[in-house]
Design a protein around this motif. Sequence first.
Motif, PDB file in Angstrom:
ATOM      1  N   HIS A  11      49.003  58.958  47.739  1.00 36.13           N
ATOM      2  CA  HIS A  11      49.876  59.609  48.686  1.00 36.13           C
ATOM      3  C   HIS A  11      49.303  61.096  48.934  1.00 36.13           C
ATOM      4  O   HIS A  11      49.276  61.456  49.995  1.00 36.13           O
ATOM      5  N   SER A  14      46.325  63.992  50.985  1.00 34.51           N
ATOM      6  CA  SER A  14      46.154  64.589  52.390  1.00 34.51           C
ATOM      7  C   SER A  14      45.962  66.057  52.446  1.00 34.51           C
ATOM      8  O   SER A  14      46.708  66.867  53.135  1.00 34.51           O
ATOM      9  N   SER A  16      47.329  68.396  50.509  1.00 33.01           N
ATOM     10  CA  SER A  16      48.343  69.221  50.608  1.00 33.01           C
ATOM     11  C   SER A  16      48.363  70.088  49.405  1.00 33.01           C
ATOM     12  O   SER A  16      49.271  70.914  49.303  1.00 33.01           O
ATOM     13  N   LEU A  20      51.892  70.076  45.003  1.00 33.60           N
ATOM     14  CA  LEU A  20      52.535  68.689  45.526  1.00 33.60           C
ATOM     15  C   LEU A  20      52.057  67.603  44.910  1.00 33.60           C
ATOM     16  O   LEU A  20      52.492  66.646  44.392  1.00 33.60           O
ATOM     17  N   ASN A  24      53.970  64.941  42.602  1.00 33.62           N
ATOM     18  CA  ASN A  24      53.810  63.451  42.786  1.00 33.62           C
ATOM     19  C   ASN A  24      53.529  62.747  41.590  1.00 33.62           C
ATOM     20  O   ASN A  24      53.546  61.575  41.588  1.00 33.62           O
ATOM     21  N   GLY A  30      58.273  64.990  35.419  1.00 31.53           N
ATOM     22  CA  GLY A  30      59.329  65.095  34.627  1.00 31.53           C
ATOM     23  C   GLY A  30      59.441  66.495  33.816  1.00 31.53           C
ATOM     24  O   GLY A  30      60.346  66.826  33.657  1.00 31.53           O
ATOM     25  N   ALA A  33      60.863  69.057  36.060  1.00 31.29           N
ATOM     26  CA  ALA A  33      62.561  68.916  35.868  1.00 31.29           C
ATOM     27  C   ALA A  33      63.109  69.336  34.761  1.00 31.29           C
ATOM     28  O   ALA A  33      64.083  70.021  34.758  1.00 31.29           O
ATOM     29  N   GLN A  34      62.323  69.166  33.569  1.00 31.01           N
ATOM     30  CA  GLN A  34      63.063  69.741  32.442  1.00 31.01           C
ATOM     31  C   GLN A  34      62.792  71.034  32.387  1.00 31.01           C
ATOM     32  O   GLN A  34      64.003  71.754  31.954  1.00 31.01           O
ATOM     33  N   LEU A  37      65.557  72.403  34.666  1.00 31.89           N
ATOM     34  CA  LEU A  37      66.988  72.177  34.022  1.00 31.89           C
ATOM     35  C   LEU A  37      67.183  73.466  33.105  1.00 31.89           C
ATOM     36  O   LEU A  37      68.245  73.860  32.789  1.00 31.89           O
ATOM     37  N   ILE A  38      66.267  73.613  32.008  1.00 36.98           N
ATOM     38  CA  ILE A  38      66.446  74.530  31.121  1.00 36.98           C
ATOM     39  C   ILE A  38      66.469  75.839  31.816  1.00 36.98           C
ATOM     40  O   ILE A  38      67.461  76.649  31.620  1.00 36.98           O
ATOM     41  N   LEU A  41      70.131  76.111  33.103  1.00 36.18           N
ATOM     42  CA  LEU A  41      71.369  76.254  32.031  1.00 36.18           C
ATOM     43  C   LEU A  41      71.262  77.786  31.554  1.00 36.18           C
ATOM     44  O   LEU A  41      72.238  78.070  31.223  1.00 36.18           O
ATOM     45  N   TRP A  47      74.816  83.877  33.150  1.00 30.94           N
ATOM     46  CA  TRP A  47      75.882  84.301  34.407  1.00 30.94           C
ATOM     47  C   TRP A  47      77.478  84.319  33.640  1.00 30.94           C
ATOM     48  O   TRP A  47      78.162  85.068  33.711  1.00 30.94           O
TER      49      TRP A  47
ATOM     50  N   MET B 316      62.978  62.049  29.102  1.00 30.16           N
ATOM     51  CA  MET B 316      62.627  63.228  28.991  1.00 30.16           C
ATOM     52  C   MET B 316      63.527  64.139  27.781  1.00 30.16           C
ATOM     53  O   MET B 316      64.781  64.111  28.196  1.00 30.16           O
ATOM     54  N   ALA B 318      64.325  67.286  26.859  1.00 26.57           N
ATOM     55  CA  ALA B 318      65.167  68.108  27.172  1.00 26.57           C
ATOM     56  C   ALA B 318      66.477  67.694  27.846  1.00 26.57           C
ATOM     57  O   ALA B 318      67.451  68.178  27.262  1.00 26.57           O
TER      58      ALA B 318
END
Lengths: 401, 496
Positions: A11, A14, A16, A20, A24, A30, A33-34, A37-38, A41, A47, B316, B318
Amino acid sequence: MAINTDMAGGHAGSGSGGVLALLNDTRYRGIIAQIALIIALVALGWWLVHNTIENLRSANIASGFDFLDRRSGFEISQLPIIFSSESSYGRALLIGILNTLIVSAAGVVLATILGFLVGIGRLSTNYIIRGLSTVYVETFRNIPPLLVIMFWYFGVLAVLPRPAGAIALPFGSFLSNRGLQTPTALFQTGAWATGVALLAGIGAAVLLAWYARKRQLATGQRMKVLWPSVGLIVGLPVVVFILTGLPVEFEYPTATRFNLQGGFQIKPEFLALFLALSVYTGSFIAEIVRAGILSVSHGQTEAASAVGLRRGQILRHVVVPQAFRVIIPPLTSQYLNLTKNSSLGLAVGYPDLVAVGSTVLNQTGQSVEVVAIWMVVYLTISLTVSTFMNWFNRRVKLVER
Amino acid sequence: MEEQVSGYVADQQIPSRPAPASDRGIVHAVQKNLFATPVDSVLSIVFGAFAIWLAWSILSWAVFDATFVGGDRASCLTPEGGESEGACWAFVGAKFSQFMYGSYPIDLRWRPNLVGIVFVLLVAGFAIPKVPFKALNGWLLFAVFPVFALVLLTGAGFDVSGGFTAFLMLMAATAAYLLYGDDAGGLAAWPGRVAAIALIACFAGIVMSSLDTGTIRFAGITFTVWSLLACLSAILSVGAIALGMAQRAGVQIWRPVLPVIVATIVAVLLAEDYGLRPVSTNLWGGLMLTLIVAVTGIAASLPLGVLLALGRQSDMPAIRTVCVIFIEFWRGVPLITVLFMAAFMLPLLMPSGVTFNQLLRALVGVALFSAAYMAEVIRGGLQAIPRGQYEGAQSLGLSYWQSMRMIILPQALKLVIPGIVNTFIGLFKDTSLVYIIGLADLLGTVRRGFSDPNWITPSTAATGLVFAGFVFWLFCFGMSRYSLFVERRLDTGHKR
């Protein structure tokens, strides 16, 4: 980079660009994303801490654990160790922890006894016993523990007669709205010999059991262990106790005009909390025990009776060891629930960790620190109990190939 | 040919004969079940006597010696000034409306009543298997009813800020993206990319909206420029997903748009002025408050619990660690410390100026606490799904969120309905703790009631607590029966 683009599949080809392509690829996605998240948090944590510091500063509340050394200035009604209003907040909290542990330990013992009796009773063929057990379980499982605690405290114990008209119980105890007054045993010189005899008896019984087991493994012959052990653990101390000339004296409570003098007083707060926790948790343990026994398949009992074991032997050698495997994990969480529910003593004024902590919190305003202490103590208790029960669970677990 | 050996073959079944006379009838049943062995006989007699004594004591306390009518404590005391031994039901009668509604204004009590009736109808429709229109019912119960209840109970007319609206829409758009983003092609196709970028823009807009840049009033909501931009980005995001879905499969493109529409309607409805008299939450109380806390707690904890359970099962490290720590933390501490934390620490954690009312603080505490328990229940369901289901979903080319949405969660959630009901029973009982941080739930109003000097008698406390206990018992027992019923309905295993 070229490798990454290849991994990314069709995919993203192209034109990009690299980012990107990375997004993909499930593996990189993964990791991204982790990391996100860290970062989120940490940002949230920063804050919250920032807000707290600002708020504390504007409200002029000190922070840190210095307050633990300061004079507390309040009294606690139930004292396992010495305490006065001159003692520090730290010591007050320590008393709270001890009181939590005392009521939890006592509650666990009674709840277990109650739960096992009722759980077996629910499987009885006897109408009356089964009926009573079912009524008990279905009643107390469906009522909030706090309500049960308040019922014992305000509904039962508070309306008992005053000390002057206390209800006399066997063994020189009295029950009044000040709680349960029992005689105390005052040990005299020479009583230590009985204690030593008891320890020696237990040690000898353990040795005997170990030897009997070894002999059974070696020769296949069973030795009678039960009665000799009882003799060692109970008989030996009794004999020593009599030989040393009964070195104990009982102090009985006596009713004066306004109060009961002497003896040991069990406060109504403790009684209410202890009874309510045991009765409430007992109903859950009963269900766990019932489920455990039912989980042992019928074929096991049938096979056991086919090889000629008697009813008691079937229960002892076949059903109970297998039921225990099912019972232990949920039993652990019930013990932990009981410990956590002991914090409800706050509602009737039992000075447990939460009750003492909330007094400290109101006096010093240091809510963050007090809440942190609560959390740490309860988490420590939880982890300790579950570690112990996990160890015990491994001991009784089925050893498979 | 084989020779017929027997001369007689029965051509019909011989009817079964009754059991021998010694094995029949009440006498035999009693003998077998009560007096089988000497020990059994002794136990039967002792416990039988105990049961009769217990039943008689309860009956005489609750009925024969009880006082049913009266205006104050005098009626529950015997004429000589002595103390009556029985229950003081007159107290419950006098305080009944308080036990139900707390201090909710008397002329406005039709509002909680109406909410209650609607709730009962919707829950009954949802819980009884035979009732049709389950999907519509679900939408009414989970999307429409909360707004309806909130509007009616509080009187609405809130001062809804643009930031709050944008936040609601961000939540809705994020859910839509996670659930349907891959249906629109994910990041590999331009609609998915636009949706993702719009989501980030929406988040950025909310963060920036604290900057003061002049306000715009629209549909009763006060927007700042940034929060308005954030709302528009959320709409753009779900619009892009819907477009992407239309380009590809083209089915049910309204699905990703629906959450954002619901969020918008919620915000507008809350800001609307209906001419209802506002009722502050500190007037709420009694059974009504108990139900509100319990139902809100469970409703909030379900989605959170699903996320936590999925996180705990994640590959994952984490994410898994964060979820495990979160779950074990809340499960390791008593609810009462959580409520104290919510009551005393939550105001400290928020920026100065942001205030929560007391009920909301308790709700936050209860929701986080029960989410951890819910997560463990749902994890049980996830683990019970055979591995082949996960692999089958993958082999169809479904993405993680697609396979969760379409294959795993529907099966897993159905499996754990009994567990969810049990968690709800636990939560329902635990709501009684909010009384300790000063809310007047059922137990709280009873507690206040029996401290009322007009009603102090030796049996007032016991009577009030027995009444409250009975109400709690009715709810919990009913729910546990329902959970058993579901368990039997779903159970396809073979039992002996």
